[in-house]
Design a protein around this motif. Sequence first.
Motif, PDB file in Angstrom:
ATOM      1  N   ASN A  99     -16.745 -10.828  20.887  1.00  0.00           N
ATOM      2  CA  ASN A  99     -17.436 -11.799  20.026  1.00  0.00           C
ATOM      3  C   ASN A  99     -16.528 -12.976  19.651  1.00  0.00           C
ATOM      4  O   ASN A  99     -16.468 -13.398  18.498  1.00  0.00           O
ATOM      5  N   ILE A 100     -15.846 -13.521  20.613  1.00  0.00           N
ATOM      6  CA  ILE A 100     -14.906 -14.616  20.408  1.00  0.00           C
ATOM      7  C   ILE A 100     -15.638 -15.958  20.482  1.00  0.00           C
ATOM      8  O   ILE A 100     -16.410 -16.209  21.391  1.00  0.00           O
ATOM      9  N   LEU A 116      -7.390 -16.104  17.515  1.00  0.00           N
ATOM     10  CA  LEU A 116      -8.761 -15.741  17.861  1.00  0.00           C
ATOM     11  C   LEU A 116      -9.688 -16.092  16.710  1.00  0.00           C
ATOM     12  O   LEU A 116      -9.448 -15.685  15.572  1.00  0.00           O
ATOM     13  N   THR A 117     -10.736 -16.842  17.017  1.00  0.00           N
ATOM     14  CA  THR A 117     -11.768 -17.155  16.033  1.00  0.00           C
ATOM     15  C   THR A 117     -13.054 -16.489  16.501  1.00  0.00           C
ATOM     16  O   THR A 117     -13.416 -16.586  17.675  1.00  0.00           O
ATOM     17  N   TYR A 118     -13.748 -15.835  15.564  1.00  0.00           N
ATOM     18  CA  TYR A 118     -14.916 -15.035  15.914  1.00  0.00           C
ATOM     19  C   TYR A 118     -16.213 -15.771  15.593  1.00  0.00           C
ATOM     20  O   TYR A 118     -16.252 -16.650  14.728  1.00  0.00           O
ATOM     21  N   ILE A 119     -17.317 -15.379  16.270  1.00  0.00           N
ATOM     22  CA  ILE A 119     -18.594 -16.075  16.101  1.00  0.00           C
ATOM     23  C   ILE A 119     -19.226 -15.807  14.740  1.00  0.00           C
ATOM     24  O   ILE A 119     -20.009 -16.604  14.247  1.00  0.00           O
ATOM     25  N   VAL A 129     -12.387 -12.820  28.856  1.00  0.00           N
ATOM     26  CA  VAL A 129     -12.826 -13.038  27.482  1.00  0.00           C
ATOM     27  C   VAL A 129     -14.123 -13.848  27.510  1.00  0.00           C
ATOM     28  O   VAL A 129     -14.131 -14.986  27.946  1.00  0.00           O
ATOM     29  N   GLN A 130     -15.202 -13.205  27.072  1.00  0.00           N
ATOM     30  CA  GLN A 130     -16.484 -13.898  26.993  1.00  0.00           C
ATOM     31  C   GLN A 130     -16.485 -14.747  25.727  1.00  0.00           C
ATOM     32  O   GLN A 130     -16.492 -14.223  24.610  1.00  0.00           O
ATOM     33  N   ILE A 131     -16.464 -16.068  25.888  1.00  0.00           N
ATOM     34  CA  ILE A 131     -16.443 -16.983  24.761  1.00  0.00           C
ATOM     35  C   ILE A 131     -17.867 -17.431  24.465  1.00  0.00           C
ATOM     36  O   ILE A 131     -18.545 -17.994  25.338  1.00  0.00           O
ATOM     37  N   HIS A 132     -18.320 -17.122  23.257  1.00  0.00           N
ATOM     38  CA  HIS A 132     -19.684 -17.458  22.841  1.00  0.00           C
ATOM     39  C   HIS A 132     -19.671 -18.803  22.142  1.00  0.00           C
ATOM     40  O   HIS A 132     -18.800 -19.082  21.329  1.00  0.00           O
TER      41      HIS A 132
END
Length: 151
Positions: free
Chosen positions: A67-68, A82-85, A146-149
């Motif tokens: 959830n990055i 790392l910043t999260y959604i 890394v799946q970046i949303h």
Amino acid sequence: MFHSKWAHLERGYTILEALYQLVVFLLFSQLIIIIFLWIQKQNDIYLTAEHTMWEIFINDFQNYLVNIKEIKVTGHQDKIELTYIDDSASIQIGQLTDVIRKQVRHLGNVPMLIGIQNLKFEIQGNDLKMIVRFPDGKVKERTFFVQIHSK
């Protein structure tokens, strides 16, 4: 004087027989050394605590890559942010002396892997590559997708 048919056997060792036994002994000693070196190599491969600690660290590290929203490499390529959604606290993972540590909002100090010499992160698209050098010269690296949303 009485001579038996076994008289030639009573002379003792000849130099040729002694050399033959020496050669056989040297061949067997070389074989034993090779076996011990092979056993040591197998122990280095399968019984190192470093390998186990590395795999546990990788499993733990991978849990933070879900959830990055954004990932940045900072410092001298030895730290990621790392910043999260869900706008939860940002996490920083990087090297401090011989430790890879985790911080939340640049606070705290949670050791993740102890006993390293150097850490380097590289980002190429959605791939995050981590390269860790240990004091004994061994280098371990792992690449994560890394799946970046984006919102």
